[in-house]
Design a protein around this motif. Structure first.
Motif, PDB file in Angstrom:
ATOM      1  N   TYR A  33       0.840  -1.195   0.000  1.00  0.00           N
ATOM      2  CA  TYR A  33       0.000   0.000   0.000  1.00  0.00           C
ATOM      3  C   TYR A  33       0.871   1.240   0.000  1.00  0.00           C
ATOM      4  N   ALA A  34       0.280   2.318  -0.472  1.00  0.00           N
ATOM      5  CA  ALA A  34       0.873   3.653  -0.373  1.00  0.00           C
ATOM      6  C   ALA A  34      -0.153   4.539   0.301  1.00  0.00           C
ATOM      7  N   LEU A  35       0.226   5.123   1.411  1.00  0.00           N
ATOM      8  CA  LEU A  35      -0.685   5.968   2.181  1.00  0.00           C
ATOM      9  C   LEU A  35      -0.603   7.395   1.639  1.00  0.00           C
ATOM     10  N   ASN A  36      -1.661   7.848   1.007  1.00  0.00           N
ATOM     11  CA  ASN A  36      -1.665   9.203   0.448  1.00  0.00           C
ATOM     12  C   ASN A  36      -2.136  10.184   1.509  1.00  0.00           C
ATOM     13  N   ASN A  37      -1.304  11.188   1.782  1.00  0.00           N
ATOM     14  CA  ASN A  37      -1.594  12.142   2.851  1.00  0.00           C
ATOM     15  C   ASN A  37      -2.229  13.407   2.304  1.00  0.00           C
ATOM     16  N   GLY A  38      -3.439  13.706   2.749  1.00  0.00           N
ATOM     17  CA  GLY A  38      -4.114  14.936   2.362  1.00  0.00           C
ATOM     18  C   GLY A  38      -3.515  16.137   3.065  1.00  0.00           C
ATOM     19  N   LEU A  39      -3.631  17.293   2.411  1.00  0.00           N
ATOM     20  CA  LEU A  39      -3.035  18.527   2.930  1.00  0.00           C
ATOM     21  C   LEU A  39      -4.054  19.625   3.203  1.00  0.00           C
ATOM     22  N   THR A  40      -5.110  19.652   2.408  1.00  0.00           N
ATOM     23  CA  THR A  40      -6.128  20.706   2.437  1.00  0.00           C
ATOM     24  C   THR A  40      -7.483  20.053   2.192  1.00  0.00           C
ATOM     25  N   PRO A  41      -8.574  20.799   2.322  1.00  0.00           N
ATOM     26  CA  PRO A  41      -9.873  20.213   1.964  1.00  0.00           C
ATOM     27  C   PRO A  41      -9.903  19.662   0.535  1.00  0.00           C
ATOM     28  N   VAL A  42      -9.324  20.376  -0.411  1.00  0.00           N
ATOM     29  CA  VAL A  42      -9.290  19.896  -1.802  1.00  0.00           C
ATOM     30  C   VAL A  42      -8.446  18.628  -1.908  1.00  0.00           C
ATOM     31  N   SER A  43      -7.285  18.642  -1.279  1.00  0.00           N
ATOM     32  CA  SER A  43      -6.390  17.489  -1.319  1.00  0.00           C
ATOM     33  C   SER A  43      -7.004  16.272  -0.629  1.00  0.00           C
ATOM     34  N   PRO A  59      -6.109   6.127   2.274  1.00  0.00           N
ATOM     35  CA  PRO A  59      -6.235   7.556   2.582  1.00  0.00           C
ATOM     36  C   PRO A  59      -5.796   7.941   3.992  1.00  0.00           C
ATOM     37  N   ALA A  60      -4.943   8.950   4.044  1.00  0.00           N
ATOM     38  CA  ALA A  60      -4.687   9.695   5.278  1.00  0.00           C
ATOM     39  C   ALA A  60      -5.219  11.103   5.032  1.00  0.00           C
ATOM     40  N   LEU A  61      -5.977  11.636   5.956  1.00  0.00           N
ATOM     41  CA  LEU A  61      -6.606  12.941   5.763  1.00  0.00           C
ATOM     42  C   LEU A  61      -6.157  13.897   6.860  1.00  0.00           C
ATOM     43  N   GLY A  62      -5.868  15.127   6.462  1.00  0.00           N
ATOM     44  CA  GLY A  62      -5.407  16.094   7.455  1.00  0.00           C
ATOM     45  C   GLY A  62      -5.406  17.513   6.933  1.00  0.00           C
ATOM     46  N   LEU A  63      -4.899  18.412   7.745  1.00  0.00           N
ATOM     47  CA  LEU A  63      -4.744  19.821   7.374  1.00  0.00           C
ATOM     48  C   LEU A  63      -3.309  20.226   7.670  1.00  0.00           C
ATOM     49  N   TYR A  64      -2.561  20.467   6.611  1.00  0.00           N
ATOM     50  CA  TYR A  64      -1.142  20.826   6.688  1.00  0.00           C
ATOM     51  C   TYR A  64      -0.986  22.155   7.443  1.00  0.00           C
ATOM     52  N   PRO A  65       0.064  22.292   8.252  1.00  0.00           N
ATOM     53  CA  PRO A  65       0.149  23.446   9.158  1.00  0.00           C
ATOM     54  C   PRO A  65       0.066  24.820   8.514  1.00  0.00           C
ATOM     55  N   THR A  66       0.716  25.015   7.366  1.00  0.00           N
ATOM     56  CA  THR A  66       0.777  26.369   6.808  1.00  0.00           C
ATOM     57  C   THR A  66      -0.225  26.646   5.702  1.00  0.00           C
ATOM     58  N   MET A  67      -0.904  25.625   5.215  1.00  0.00           N
ATOM     59  CA  MET A  67      -1.780  25.803   4.052  1.00  0.00           C
ATOM     60  C   MET A  67      -3.215  26.148   4.416  1.00  0.00           C
ATOM     61  N   ASN A  68      -3.545  26.081   5.698  1.00  0.00           N
ATOM     62  CA  ASN A  68      -4.952  26.191   6.098  1.00  0.00           C
ATOM     63  C   ASN A  68      -5.201  27.270   7.145  1.00  0.00           C
ATOM     64  N   LEU A  69      -4.230  28.165   7.326  1.00  0.00           N
ATOM     65  CA  LEU A  69      -4.345  29.154   8.393  1.00  0.00           C
ATOM     66  C   LEU A  69      -5.380  30.231   8.100  1.00  0.00           C
TER      67      LEU A  69
END
Length: 247
Positions: A33-43, A59-69
């Protein structure tokens, strides 16, 4: 050989035209498997779409520290609700990035929200900690989380040792073949706390070339060299580490 990539970005523009070929090459190489990490709502939505189309992608889902401020509190709450309902394998990519330290407190607030969500869902976290390793480890230590992946960790070895003692894991990218920093890290981290990643399309074994999941083999081979073990045995142990992390 069973291979795993716990951190990739196959929704990146660099894969826009050949992601199917990238996935096929990963299968041929032995990727489970390859775990794809989300960065933003679009990602995050792009990550879920890829996972639906290609079973190898998880799927890994999240909000990257600098992209969502600049998201509003309502938008962040809505995204947390979306992640909660989407049942990801992991919460990531989340963390802190002090390359631009002007909004530290806002980053920390968002990071705490993501950690709380991971606690609520009993999920592992994949952590970005650029120039913020000490604060990241401190906030993680204050949480109840046990399944922690420190992605692309480039902090001081003293901080790495603290994270090792806390039971955290480290994911190692293919650029370890020419990165003395990652080589030194692997020397001190027990094999039971190592995972492999690519951070595709970044951190490849050849500088300047696009990275992809099949290249985790380079990380496995270098780890085996450093640990004076057979690559097959290292791959097996790292695969089992992944099973414990995401099981």
């Amino acid at each position: 050989m069973l291979l795993i990539d716990v951190h990739a970005h196959l929704d990146a523009q660099q894969f826009e035209h050949d992601v199917a070929d990238v996935v096929q090459r990963a299968k041929v190489a032995g990727l489970v498997y390859a775990l794809n990490n989300g960065l933003t709502p679009v990602s995050n939505r792009a990550t879920l779409a890829l996972a639906k189309q290609y079973p190898l992608i998880k799927p890994a889902l999240g909000l990257y520290p600098t992209m969502n401020l600049d998201l509003t509190k309502q938008e962040i709450a809505a995204e947390l609700s979306f992640i909660r309902k989407s049942k990801p394998y992991c919460i990531g990519e989340i963390g802190l990035d002090y390359m631009d330290a002007s909004r530290k407190s806002e980053q920390q607030t968002l990071f705490k929200q993501m950690l709380d969500l991971a606690e609520e869902l009993h999920l592992p976290v994949c952590i970005h900690s650029r120039k913020a390793e000490e604060d990241c480890i401190e906030m993680l230590a204050a949480s109840k989380l046990k399944k922690v992946i420190l992605h692309c960790f480039t902090g001081k070895l003293a901080l790495a040792k603290k994270a090792i003692n806390l039971g955290f894991s480290f994911s190692i990218p293919p650029n370890i073949v020419h990165s003395s920093q990652f080589q030194e890290l692997v020397k001190i981290v027990p094999l039971s706390q190592l995972l492999t990643e690519t951070d595709s399309p970044y951190l490849g074994p050849v500088k300047g070339e696009r990275n992809e999941p099949k290249n985790v083999l380079f990380a496995v081979q270098k780890i085996a060299d450093i640990k004076a073990m057979e690559a097959e045995e290292v791959a097996k142990i790292i695969f089992m580490n992944g099973q414990r992390m995401f099981g």
